[in-house]
Write an enzyme that holds these catalytic residues in place. Structure first.
Site, short mmCIF file in Angstrom:
data_model
loop_
_atom_site.label_atom_id
_atom_site.label_comp_id
_atom_site.label_asym_id
_atom_site.label_seq_id
_atom_site.Cartn_x
_atom_site.Cartn_y
_atom_site.Cartn_z
N HIS A 1 21.53 1.28 -8.88
CA HIS A 1 20.98 1.55 -10.28
C HIS A 1 21.49 0.85 -11.18
O HIS A 1 20.87 0.30 -12.24
CB HIS A 1 20.71 3.02 -10.23
CG HIS A 1 19.68 3.56 -9.63
ND1 HIS A 1 18.56 3.18 -9.51
CD2 HIS A 1 19.76 4.82 -8.81
CE1 HIS A 1 17.64 4.18 -8.77
NE2 HIS A 1 18.56 5.05 -8.23
N HIS B 1 24.00 3.25 -3.43
CA HIS B 1 22.46 3.77 -4.40
C HIS B 1 22.90 3.68 -5.61
O HIS B 1 21.95 2.88 -6.21
CB HIS B 1 22.15 4.95 -3.57
CG HIS B 1 20.84 5.47 -3.92
ND1 HIS B 1 19.55 5.25 -3.41
CD2 HIS B 1 20.53 6.01 -5.17
CE1 HIS B 1 18.73 5.69 -4.09
NE2 HIS B 1 19.06 6.07 -5.12
N GLU B 2 23.78 4.57 -6.13
CA GLU B 2 23.89 4.51 -7.61
C GLU B 2 24.44 3.36 -8.09
O GLU B 2 24.08 2.96 -9.22
CB GLU B 2 24.72 5.65 -8.03
CG GLU B 2 24.23 7.07 -7.55
CD GLU B 2 22.75 7.52 -7.95
OE1 GLU B 2 22.31 6.84 -8.90
OE2 GLU B 2 22.06 8.07 -7.08
#
Length: 612
Positions: free
Chosen positions: A407, A403-404
């Site tokens: 980003h 997820h990160e």
């Protein structure tokens, strides 16, 4: 493979404690020295910013004189933004390493003061631009080739013309920046530095101190007593502070309401969505769609109750894996390689950049005493992306890494491709790349998992992701909508009103399949995102868009990948709705949200079949 440091270091023979930062291997820490090798280097840029601000102040009253003067102002404004952003990001991340570090607190305070000063000194820019006649402004852009870079940015300014105050009013409002941000800053210090939870016994009978990072892991425990004790310990601790936290949150809501009124918006919600040019109908359609699909959530809860053998399913039973005999521990280095393999479908260039980043100081991996809770990706123009994790060796944390990283890759491509003015991206699209990475990781793992129990475990994980990101965040969004509306109608956010309102929402979402424990009424107290109003709905729209885009990538291949990478590289060079539409998903339509909820419903049925 190098050995993985353990999260806990024994303090006594019968206890455990969270490690201090200096007890963690440097290879698992991010490299902030890549931004500033020392505080003296930080100070040099702080001095440079003061000089730039002095130059910028000298432009006041001259911006509309010619296309050249407008161009010079915009270019200097970019330079001010680059330096001030770099100063603040470094200081804030330094504090996030250990929020109890007084030296880091002082540096962050200084950086925030500079940020407020920057906003105050530059506050005349937009009002002065808005004094330029529309026809004259259009002619200025046409006559100056270099100014054409800022055409879309200028269109964005004029679009919100009715909500921009006079020059003096904007400067006055900017000067109150630190005070207006106080509720959020106070809450962060309270929640991360001052909040202390009790110790409880873990599955092995050892005493462990509950932390923000450990709480979620304890709720996943196989031992129901551990889950119950952790749940009650956390919320009973928050209950002791409910009056204080209600005052913090109430002040933050009032701040948004007053700011919206000052800027001539109908509501705080409209003001927030207008910044991304998102119709309020998108927010309302999301809530409506989720309510339409609450029966699917209730079906999932009943399945969870049956599989776990818990006819009295409680709120603290919602996070433990339904496939109880799978002990799927994933050390960080293994997680890193798994994620890199999963994102290979996005092309060799994407993967190689991600691999380099994960091995060169992008990530702060492990929890330490005083470290900010949760996870995020951050950075600024002129730095590579940074990721803060509080990694535990769980499958959930592997998905957090993916997820990160999503980003960070979005930030990397946007900053690499776009000029400063368009190098960021709106919060509306901020969760798309991160959640798309999670969807690709799930597909990768499912395709390589023949084991029935592990497949069920992964399906359970994805159902929990959709429940947590689409259902839960929409419930949060509805709570925010109700809280702000209550204040706008003259109501007060008392602890009683907040508890009752939140508890009633929980009953709507969960009571048909789960006992809604009294303690959950205090959950609103531990949600940091409530201090960034009307942010959380974007998690729900983001996962809906991401699931649609990941399906297209996996089914169409190269054309879809090309469109997706184009989206990642677009920054804020167009409206978010348009960027997503070009990538292949229309968020003005309710269909992406409903499709994601339909996928949830079908996965419940698939999991039911596997576990029957």
């Amino acid at each position: 493979m190098p050995s993985i440091p353990t999260l806990w270091k024994a303090e006594t023979n019968d206890g455990k404690r969270l490690r201090t930062r200096d007890e963690i291997d440097d290879k698992y820490k991010w490299d902030l020295e890549a931004i500033y090798p020392s505080e003296s280097d930080w100070q040099k840029d702080a001095d440079k910013l003061e000089e730039l601000l002095q130059q910028f102040a000298g432009l006041q009253g001259k911006i509309g004189e010619s296309s050249e003067s407008l161009l010079n102002a915009l270019k200097l404004h970019d330079e001010v933004g680059k330096v001030s952003g770099k100063l603040y990001v470094f200081a804030k991340m330094k504090l996030d390493e250990d929020t109890s570090n007084s030296r880091a607190q002082a540096l962050q305070d200084k950086a925030f003061g500079l940020l407020v000063k920057t906003e105050s000194v530059t506050a005349f820019l937009v009002p002065e631009i808005l004094t330029i006649d529309d026809d004259k402004l259009e002619a200025m852009v046409k006559e100056n080739k270099d100014l054409q870079l800022y055409e879309f940015s200028l269109q964005e300014i004029t679009r919100q013309k009715e909500h921009v105050l006079s020059e003096n009013e904007e400067q006055l409002l900017a000067s109150f920046g630190e005070i207006l941000n106080a509720p959020s800053e106070i809450y962060q210090m309270y929640n991360n530095a001052d909040m202390v939870f009790p110790t409880i016994k873990d599955e092995d009978g050892d005493e462990v101190e509950i932390t923000h990072g450990l709480f979620s892991q304890l709720l996943e425990s196989k031992d129901r007593t551990v889950r119950k004790n952790a749940f009650e310990a956390v919320y009973q601790t928050y209950e002791k502070h409910r009056n204080t936290v209600a005052a913090m949150y109430g002040a933050n809501v009032k701040r948004g309401v007053v700011s919206a009124r000052v800027r001539n918006f109908e509501s705080a919600r409209q003001a927030s969505l207008e910044s991304d040019n998102i119709p309020v109908s998108v927010y309302d359609n999301l809530i409506e769609a989720v309510h339409d699909f609450l029966p699917s959530l209730h079906k999932y809860l009943r399945l969870r109750s049956r599989v776990l053998g818990l006819p009295d399913l409680q709120m603290y039973d919602l996070y433990t894996p339904m496939v109880q005999d799978i002990d799927w521990k994933v050390p960080y280095d293994e997680a890193k390689e798994t994620v890199l393999s999963a994102i290979k479908v996005l092309g060799d260039d994407y993967r190689s950049i991600a691999e380099k980043g994960l091995n060169s100081g992008w990530v702060d991996v492990y929890e330490n005493k005083g470290k900010r809770s949760g996870a995020y990706s951050w950075g600024t123009y002129g730095t590579h992306p940074y990721m803060l994790l509080n990694y535990h060796d769980s499958l959930d944390n592997v998905f957090t890494l993916a997820h990160e990283l999503g980003h960070s890759m979005h930030s990397y491509f946007s900053k690499k491709t776009q000029p400063y003015v368009y190098s960021g991206y709106t919060i509306f699209v901020a969760e798309v790349a991160s959640t798309c990475n999670e969807a690709l990781l799930l597909d990768y793992l499912l395709k390589r998992t023949d084991d029935k129990a592990k497949r069920a475990y992964l399906l359970n994980h994805q159902l929990e992701t959709i429940r947590g990101t689409l259902y839960r965040q929409t419930m949060f969004a509805e709570f925010e909508k109700m809280a702000h509306a209550h204040v706008e109608e003259g109501g007060a956010l008392t602890p009683e009103w907040l508890d009752e309102t939140y508890y009633d929402l929980c009953k709507q979402f969960f009571a048909a399949g789960c006992h809604v424990n009294d303690e959950i009424a205090r959950e609103w107290m531990r949600i940091p995102h409530f201090y960034t109003p009307f942010y959380v709905y974007k998690y729900a729209t983001g996962i809906s868009a991401a699931l649609a885009l990941s399906r297209r990538i996996l089914t169409e291949g190269d054309p879809a990948v090309k469109d997706y990478l184009g989206f990642l590289s677009s920054g804020s060079s167009d409206y978010s709705i348009n960027l997503l539409r070009r990538a292949g998903v229309d968020m003005e339509s309710p269909q992406p949200v409903r499709s994601a909820l339909e996928q949830f419903d079908s996965m419940v049925d698939e999991l039911d079949g596997l576990l029957s």
